[in-house]
Design a protein around this motif. Sequence first.
Motif, short mmCIF file in Angstrom:
data_model
loop_
_atom_site.label_atom_id
_atom_site.label_comp_id
_atom_site.label_asym_id
_atom_site.label_seq_id
_atom_site.Cartn_x
_atom_site.Cartn_y
_atom_site.Cartn_z
N TRP A 218 3.36 4.97 -12.02
CA TRP A 218 3.94 3.77 -13.24
C TRP A 218 4.58 2.89 -12.17
O TRP A 218 5.17 3.07 -11.08
N PHE A 219 4.45 1.50 -12.48
CA PHE A 219 5.16 0.52 -12.00
C PHE A 219 5.97 -0.53 -12.98
O PHE A 219 5.27 -0.66 -14.29
N HIS A 220 7.05 -0.48 -13.00
CA HIS A 220 8.01 -1.29 -14.01
C HIS A 220 8.69 -2.60 -13.50
O HIS A 220 9.26 -2.42 -12.43
N PHE A 221 8.56 -3.71 -14.20
CA PHE A 221 9.22 -4.88 -13.67
C PHE A 221 9.60 -5.44 -15.12
O PHE A 221 9.32 -5.09 -16.27
N THR A 222 10.60 -6.53 -15.10
CA THR A 222 11.16 -7.20 -16.40
C THR A 222 11.04 -8.71 -16.05
O THR A 222 10.84 -9.20 -14.91
N GLY A 223 11.09 -9.32 -17.24
CA GLY A 223 11.20 -11.06 -17.13
C GLY A 223 12.21 -11.50 -16.35
O GLY A 223 12.05 -12.85 -16.27
N PRO B 235 0.34 -15.81 -18.15
CA PRO B 235 -0.50 -15.20 -17.39
C PRO B 235 -0.37 -13.95 -16.58
O PRO B 235 -1.20 -13.49 -16.31
N LEU B 236 1.10 -13.59 -16.57
CA LEU B 236 1.42 -12.36 -15.93
C LEU B 236 1.13 -11.12 -16.84
O LEU B 236 0.70 -10.15 -16.15
N MET B 237 0.90 -11.35 -17.91
CA MET B 237 0.65 -10.46 -19.06
C MET B 237 -1.00 -9.77 -18.62
O MET B 237 -1.11 -8.58 -18.95
N GLU B 238 -1.87 -10.57 -17.93
CA GLU B 238 -2.98 -10.12 -17.56
C GLU B 238 -2.98 -8.69 -16.67
O GLU B 238 -3.93 -8.11 -16.69
N HIS B 239 -1.74 -8.40 -15.89
CA HIS B 239 -1.75 -7.25 -15.26
C HIS B 239 -0.78 -6.03 -15.84
O HIS B 239 -0.61 -5.15 -15.09
N GLY C 146 0.98 -1.27 0.00
CA GLY C 146 -0.09 -0.06 0.27
C GLY C 146 0.90 1.24 -0.07
O GLY C 146 0.53 2.21 -0.90
N ALA C 147 2.03 1.37 1.02
CA ALA C 147 2.56 2.30 0.83
C ALA C 147 3.63 2.65 -0.17
O ALA C 147 3.97 3.62 -0.98
N VAL C 148 4.09 1.26 -0.95
CA VAL C 148 5.13 1.27 -2.03
C VAL C 148 4.16 2.24 -3.18
O VAL C 148 4.76 2.68 -3.73
N PHE C 149 3.05 1.75 -3.66
CA PHE C 149 2.29 2.22 -4.43
C PHE C 149 1.47 3.44 -4.20
O PHE C 149 0.83 3.76 -5.15
N GLU C 150 1.45 3.84 -3.08
CA GLU C 150 0.78 5.29 -2.66
C GLU C 150 1.30 6.24 -3.48
O GLU C 150 2.32 6.76 -3.67
N GLY C 151 -0.13 7.10 -4.59
CA GLY C 151 0.38 7.99 -5.49
C GLY C 151 1.13 7.71 -6.41
O GLY C 151 1.69 8.64 -7.20
N LYS D 258 -0.34 -6.57 -9.15
CA LYS D 258 -2.12 -6.58 -8.63
C LYS D 258 -1.80 -5.24 -7.90
O LYS D 258 -2.98 -4.61 -7.84
N ALA D 259 -0.98 -4.94 -6.78
CA ALA D 259 -1.26 -3.89 -5.98
C ALA D 259 -1.07 -2.59 -6.58
O ALA D 259 -1.68 -1.43 -6.41
N ALA D 260 -0.11 -2.47 -7.88
CA ALA D 260 -0.09 -1.32 -8.65
C ALA D 260 -1.16 -0.94 -9.43
O ALA D 260 -1.64 0.14 -9.38
N LYS D 261 -1.63 -2.02 -9.78
CA LYS D 261 -2.97 -1.84 -10.67
C LYS D 261 -4.23 -1.31 -9.70
O LYS D 261 -4.97 -0.51 -10.25
#
Length: 342
Positions: free
Chosen positions: A129-134, A183-187, A121-126, A152-155
């Motif tokens: 954008w969220f970025h990760f790699t494979g 499956p991860l592409m859903e997010h 919750g704190a990580v994504f408050e405000g 999921k939390a970022a979305k």
Amino acid sequence: MKVVTLGEIMLRLSTPGFTRFVQAQSFDATYGGGEANVAVALANYGFESYFVSKLPAHEIGQAAVNHLRRFGVSDRFIVRGGDRVGIYFLETGASQRPSKVIYDRTDAAVTTLTPDELDLGAVFEGARWFHFTGITPALGETARKTVVAAAKAAKGAGATVSCDLNFRKKLWTTEEAQATMRPLMEHVDVCIANEEDADKCLGLTAGETDVHGAELDEAGYVDLAKRLKREFDFEAVAITLRESFSASHNGWSAILHDDKDCAEPVRSTRYDIQIVDRVGGGDSFASGLIAGLLQKGDTREALEFAVAASCLKQTIPGDFNLVSRAEVDALVAGDGSGRVQR
């Protein structure tokens, strides 16, 4: 504007100059890793940049944290624990001799990072954008669960989620990659790939392109972008196009398809690059694209910023793209002569 990345930062040990591993009597030490590279570049562009990871509390872990702090990245959400920092060894190629990477990252601290160790919750408050790699989900089952929970939390927090597919055959098989990444592409809202990533991670190919040569089937890339967007319902798909004439000489451009301004995918300016260090080139494209999509006026402006940023990075030793927004804008505007600035 708050942006968040999650992944591993490693100790990079490079042979000096263009020497081979068997020649080296010393190594040049720095730090880098996919999502960390993106975080640093975004901080350079003026974003409020956060890197989420896990690092040991000992001095090498602290050195990695200090390296991020040096470039303006917040370490607020870096968990301290575990025993080791992952390492990769780099031998820089030249001409027809390719660069080589050897990993020593088994049981790195980040592979033990669980969702329960993070206040998501704190990580994504405000966050915008969220970025990760494979690369991160390839590190093991625990890392996969953490990436899914974070996405999921970022979305849920209203952030845009991007993923650079970044297939690494030394970390997992094609079958393992597809079982996790599809499956991860859903997010994911924005997908970034090259032709090999799309094939190995998602099972879609780019026409007759030869990934080991300099032959590009542009129509195949355009079709690939459309198929990726259609099959996974992405908001945008970006595909980098690298023409590898040799380890020292590459052509560099990209395609972006997002339906915002153009019904068809758009192709960027093509740059002819004399490579200094191509490691981190894809990450510099991803960070440039994120910055462009957040702050530029249209699809083409965002794409041109990303390609120019990554062109400049490949002239800089190390993982990080240490260029300013003004330098990227100058190249986009056509100032690519390389003349001394006095």
